[in-house]
Design a protein around this motif. Sequence first.
Motif, short mmCIF file in Angstrom:
data_model
loop_
_atom_site.label_atom_id
_atom_site.label_comp_id
_atom_site.label_asym_id
_atom_site.label_seq_id
_atom_site.Cartn_x
_atom_site.Cartn_y
_atom_site.Cartn_z
N ASP A 1 0.74 -1.25 -0.07
CA ASP A 1 0.25 0.08 -0.03
C ASP A 1 0.78 1.20 0.08
N GLU A 2 -0.02 2.38 -0.04
CA GLU A 2 0.86 3.62 -0.18
C GLU A 2 1.91 4.06 1.12
N ALA A 3 1.20 3.63 2.29
CA ALA A 3 1.98 3.70 3.37
C ALA A 3 3.55 3.00 3.46
N ALA A 4 3.32 1.78 2.83
CA ALA A 4 4.80 1.20 2.25
C ALA A 4 5.54 2.02 1.54
N GLU A 5 4.70 2.53 0.38
CA GLU A 5 5.57 3.21 -0.44
C GLU A 5 6.18 4.44 0.03
N ILE A 6 5.50 5.17 0.76
CA ILE A 6 5.91 6.51 1.32
C ILE A 6 7.16 6.25 2.05
N LYS A 7 7.20 5.15 2.92
CA LYS A 7 8.43 4.65 3.64
C LYS A 7 9.63 4.41 2.72
N ALA A 8 9.21 3.49 1.75
CA ALA A 8 10.59 3.44 0.71
C ALA A 8 10.98 4.37 -0.08
N ILE A 9 10.22 5.58 -0.34
CA ILE A 9 10.62 6.66 -1.17
C ILE A 9 10.96 7.84 -0.43
N SER A 10 11.24 7.61 1.11
CA SER A 10 11.41 8.89 1.83
C SER A 10 12.81 9.45 1.51
N ALA A 11 13.75 8.61 1.48
CA ALA A 11 15.23 9.04 1.26
C ALA A 11 15.21 9.70 -0.13
N HIS A 12 14.56 9.15 -1.15
CA HIS A 12 14.67 9.55 -2.50
C HIS A 12 14.06 11.01 -2.54
N LEU A 13 12.99 11.12 -1.91
CA LEU A 13 12.21 12.32 -1.88
C LEU A 13 12.86 13.62 -1.16
N GLN A 14 13.50 13.08 -0.11
CA GLN A 14 14.38 14.16 0.61
C GLN A 14 15.53 14.61 -0.25
N LEU A 15 16.21 13.67 -1.00
CA LEU A 15 17.26 14.32 -1.98
C LEU A 15 16.62 15.11 -3.02
N LEU A 16 15.36 14.91 -3.65
CA LEU A 16 14.70 15.63 -4.42
C LEU A 16 14.53 16.91 -3.75
N LYS A 17 13.95 17.08 -2.36
CA LYS A 17 13.86 18.34 -2.06
C LYS A 17 14.98 19.12 -1.75
N GLU A 18 15.96 18.57 -1.23
CA GLU A 18 17.49 19.12 -0.97
C GLU A 18 17.98 19.55 -2.48
N MET A 19 17.63 19.03 -3.52
CA MET A 19 18.26 19.27 -4.63
C MET A 19 17.52 20.62 -5.42
N GLY A 20 16.25 21.06 -4.95
CA GLY A 20 15.36 21.95 -5.44
C GLY A 20 14.51 21.55 -6.70
N CYS A 21 14.33 20.11 -6.65
CA CYS A 21 13.59 19.41 -7.77
C CYS A 21 12.14 19.93 -7.58
N LYS A 22 11.48 20.06 -8.62
CA LYS A 22 10.05 20.37 -8.92
C LYS A 22 9.01 19.01 -9.35
N VAL A 23 9.77 18.23 -9.65
CA VAL A 23 9.08 16.88 -10.04
C VAL A 23 9.57 15.46 -9.34
N CYS A 24 8.80 14.50 -9.05
CA CYS A 24 9.15 13.22 -8.68
C CYS A 24 8.83 12.15 -9.83
N ILE A 25 9.62 11.65 -10.63
CA ILE A 25 9.11 10.89 -11.45
C ILE A 25 9.00 9.38 -11.00
N VAL A 26 7.85 8.90 -11.39
CA VAL A 26 7.52 7.41 -10.76
C VAL A 26 6.85 6.77 -12.01
N CYS A 27 7.03 5.21 -11.78
CA CYS A 27 6.32 4.40 -12.45
C CYS A 27 6.17 3.12 -11.92
N GLU A 28 5.12 2.53 -12.23
CA GLU A 28 4.65 1.11 -11.69
C GLU A 28 5.43 0.13 -12.18
#
Length: 291
Positions: free
Chosen positions: A78-105
Amino acid sequence: MAIKIGANPIIWSNDDLRSLGATTSLDTCLSEARLAGIEGMEMGHKFPTSAPELKKALAPHHMAFISGWWSTNLLVHDEAAEIKAISAHLQLLKEMGCKVCIVCETSNSIQGAFDTPLSQRPVLDDAGWSLLTTRMTRLGDYVAQHGIDLVYHHHMGTVVQSRQDIARFMDETGPSVKLLLDTGHALWGGSDPAELARTYRTRIKHIHAKDLRPFKRAQADVYEWSFLRAVLSGVFTVPGDGGIDYRRIFAELPDYDGWVVIEAEQDPQCANPLVYVRMGRNYLVDVLGGG
C-alpha cells in the motif's frame, strides 16, 4: 516558452543494461552534456545519492539537477509502505530543489526481461486499476505536501502503456497525479504524442523527448522482440532523428514551462553520445524557437 533543455545520462550509461556505457565515467557524461549545451541532468546509476556529493559532482559543470526515476510497487504493497520506501529519495529531491518526482509502476513490469516479448506485458483488471489509481493518488497527495509534483511515466512493458491505459490512469487518479509525457514511449505504445499533449496539457509537468525509428519499431512488433532487445536494435533515438514531429507537440503546450529532457536508449559504442545529444538539443532549440 520558458523551457529548459536537459538530458538523461542513459544516453551515456544505460540503467537497464549496464554493460552499455559501463566504462564511461560520470565526469565524461557531465562534461559532454555541458559541451552540447545541456542545462540540467536527471539521475543515473553512477550519480551520488546524497545532496552534498551530488552538488559537488554537478557544480564544476554548472549543471542543474532535474529529478530521478522511482519505481513504485503499489500493486504489491500500500501507499504507506511506498511512502516509507520513497522517503530518502524524496528528501534528496527536496534538497536539490527539484520540482517533480518521476514514478512508474514496475512491480509486474517486463521492461527489464530480455527474453519476454512486449506482447506479454501485464494488463490490469478492474480491481487492479482501482488498486493502482487509488494508491497512486494517495502517494501523489503525499508528494504534493512536500512541494513536489508526482509525474507518472507511462512506459513500454508496464501496466500503463497504451492510449487506453493512459486514459484510464488519468481518469481514475486525482489531480495530485501529473503526467510525464514521454514522446517515444507514447508513439510506440499507440498514442499520438501531440494528442496526448492537447488532452492533458494542464496535467503535463515533465517531458521526456525521445524519438522513435519507425523501421525498428516495425521489426520489434513483427518479430515479437522484448523491450530491451528493441532498445539494443536502436528503436529509440534523439529528437529530430526519428519519426516524431515535435512542432506539433509543442504547439499544443503553449504554457509549458518545465524541463524538456533528451533521452535515447542506444548503445554508446554505435551512437556517440556527444554527437547525438547535440543533435537532439539543436533540433529542440530550432523547434522551440519557432524555426
